[in-house]
Design a protein around this motif. Structure first.
Motif, short mmCIF file in Angstrom:
data_model
loop_
_atom_site.label_atom_id
_atom_site.label_comp_id
_atom_site.label_asym_id
_atom_site.label_seq_id
_atom_site.Cartn_x
_atom_site.Cartn_y
_atom_site.Cartn_z
N HIS A 106 0.85 1.76 1.14
CA HIS A 106 2.30 1.63 1.11
C HIS A 106 2.70 0.40 0.31
CE1 HIS A 106 6.47 1.95 2.22
NE2 HIS A 106 6.46 0.72 2.72
N SER A 107 3.71 0.58 -0.54
CA SER A 107 4.21 -0.50 -1.39
C SER A 107 5.63 -0.86 -0.98
CB SER A 107 4.17 -0.06 -2.86
OG SER A 107 4.70 -1.06 -3.69
N ALA A 108 5.86 -2.16 -0.83
CA ALA A 108 7.21 -2.67 -0.50
C ALA A 108 7.32 -4.07 -1.11
CB ALA A 108 7.41 -2.73 1.01
N PRO A 109 8.54 -4.57 -1.29
CA PRO A 109 8.67 -5.89 -1.92
C PRO A 109 7.95 -7.00 -1.17
CG PRO A 109 10.76 -4.74 -1.95
CD PRO A 109 9.85 -3.92 -1.10
N LEU A 116 -4.66 1.07 6.89
CA LEU A 116 -3.40 0.72 6.24
C LEU A 116 -3.65 -0.29 5.12
CD1 LEU A 116 -0.27 0.65 6.09
CD2 LEU A 116 -0.33 -1.14 7.84
N VAL A 117 -3.15 0.06 3.93
CA VAL A 117 -3.21 -0.86 2.80
C VAL A 117 -1.79 -1.16 2.38
CG1 VAL A 117 -4.04 -1.25 0.45
CG2 VAL A 117 -5.40 0.15 2.05
N GLU A 118 -1.36 -2.39 2.60
CA GLU A 118 -0.02 -2.80 2.17
C GLU A 118 -0.08 -3.45 0.80
OE1 GLU A 118 2.70 -4.84 4.78
OE2 GLU A 118 1.52 -4.24 6.54
N ARG A 119 0.82 -3.05 -0.07
CA ARG A 119 0.97 -3.68 -1.39
C ARG A 119 2.37 -4.26 -1.47
NH1 ARG A 119 -2.74 -3.82 -5.83
NH2 ARG A 119 -0.94 -3.37 -7.12
N HIS A 120 2.48 -5.53 -1.80
CA HIS A 120 3.78 -6.18 -1.86
C HIS A 120 4.09 -6.50 -3.32
CE1 HIS A 120 2.29 -7.35 2.33
NE2 HIS A 120 3.11 -6.32 2.46
N THR A 121 5.12 -5.83 -3.82
CA THR A 121 5.37 -5.90 -5.27
C THR A 121 5.72 -7.30 -5.75
OG1 THR A 121 7.64 -5.19 -4.80
CG2 THR A 121 6.07 -3.50 -5.46
#
Length: 361
Positions: free
Chosen positions: A182-185, A207-212
């Protein structure tokens, strides 16, 4: 002495009573009064009453709705068209259902307020429990199969998490191997962040979080590094069109296109033109528009009260007449041209100006 009536006499009495009630309520019908007493009784479309509004992030909220009579239920991952009255005007938008089917019948949608978004801003910041909204039946095929895949991957960005959240909640325990990228700012902008991290901590998914703001936008190349066994997973993806287009190209090039299932909030734009002057004849408004901006957006940004629906070219709720000129279908590049005196219906959410054009609104 008691009087016994025959079935024929009873039928005549009921008919007379019905005609009397209809005569007394004309020009309305008796059903109109029932709807005042019980708004959830429903007419052609079901209605629902908002029972709770719960903040998710600083610009997103979950709206819980109890549908009334006529609601036929849904499958996790589907969406619903919702009509809400804002400043006396009924506006329709489509939102993913974030709840699985529940025993109490309540459904939820989760809305992110977009800058300038009239309906999304109203739902996130102003609507209150007790409000009656209008509903269409649930629709869409962005759902899990009855036979669950051995390995599943969900790829989401921003509010693209909403249909996937419905599926994760519904499929809890029935998916053996799940990865969510999941990508979020930022971490605090992840909708359902606490629930997702809790689910991951309990072993329900990876869960893999990507923060733009730190990692930049998610790309297919980065996804391949994050999920090395990508080719062995059925993938459900929802997010910006740019991400979905890139994923589709990558999966197709690798021969795995059948593994990818996508859900778009906006139609994929295939062709753009030169644009032109758009005349909203009945409203007395004229505006310049480029060849990529839907006529619906052009009208709304210039104060025209435009009919709208799914905003994806599916529901035909935005159709209005093209009186004269040319418009281009952004999905396939097809140009529709009307001569003076014509009345050609066009979908404004997926059509842009292809030169000067005059619309009947």
């Amino acid at each position: 002495m008691a009087t016994t009536r025959t079935p024929v006499q009873l039928t005549r009495l009921r008919d007379r009573a019905r005609r009397f009630v209809e005569l007394a309520t004309t020009p309305l019908v008796p059903g109109d009064f029932w709807e005042v007493i019980d708004p959830l009784r429903g007419g052609a479309n079901p209605r629902g009453r908002i029972v709770a509004v719960r903040p998710e992030t600083r610009d997103a909220a979950t709206i819980a709705i109890r549908p009334g009579r006529g609601w036929k239920g849904h499958t996790a991952g589907q969406y619903v068209r919702l009509g809400v009255d804002v400043d006396g005007v009924r506006l329709w938008r489509s939102y993913s259902l974030t709840s699985p089917p529940r025993p109490d019948g309540v459904i939820t949608i989760t809305v992110k307020a977009h800058p300038g978004g009239v309906v999304s801003g109203h739902l996130v910041r102003q609507v209150r429990p007790g409000t009656v909204v209008h509903l269409d039946q649930a629709a869409g095929d962005f759902t899990l199969p009855l036979v669950r895949p051995a390995k599943a991957l969900f790829v989401t960005a921003g509010s693209g998490i909403t249909p996937v959240m419905g599926m994760l909640r519904d499929a809890a325990g029935s998916l053996a191997d799940v990865v969510l990228v999941h990508s979020a700012p930022r971490p605090d902008a992840v909708i359902f962040g606490r629930e997702l991290r809790g689910l991951a901590a309990r072993g329900g998914l990876r869960l893999v979080e990507r923060h733009t703001e730190v990692d930049g936008r998610l790309t297919p190349e980065a996804l391949t590094e994050l999920v090395p066994d990508l080719a062995s997973r059925h993938t459900w993806a929802c997010g910006p069109n740019e991400l979905l287009d890139a994923l589709q190209d990558t999966y197709d090039a690798a021969g795995h296109g059948d593994l990818l299932h996508t859900e778009r909030f906006r139609p994929a734009v295939i062709a753009v033109g030169e644009g032109g002057t758009v005349s909203f004849a009945d409203s007395g408004v004229t505006a310049e528009s480029d060849g990529a901006t839907p006529l619906l957006d052009t009208g709304e940004s210039n104060g025209v009260l435009m009919p709208s629906g799914c905003r994806m070219g599916i529901c035909f709720g935005c159709v209005i007449p093209l009186r004269e000129g040319s418009v281009r279908d952004l999905r396939n590049g097809a140009v529709t041209t009307a001569a003076a005196g014509d009345d050609i219906r066009v979908q404004t959410c997926v059509s842009a100006a292809a030169g000067p054009c005059r619309l009947g609104i």
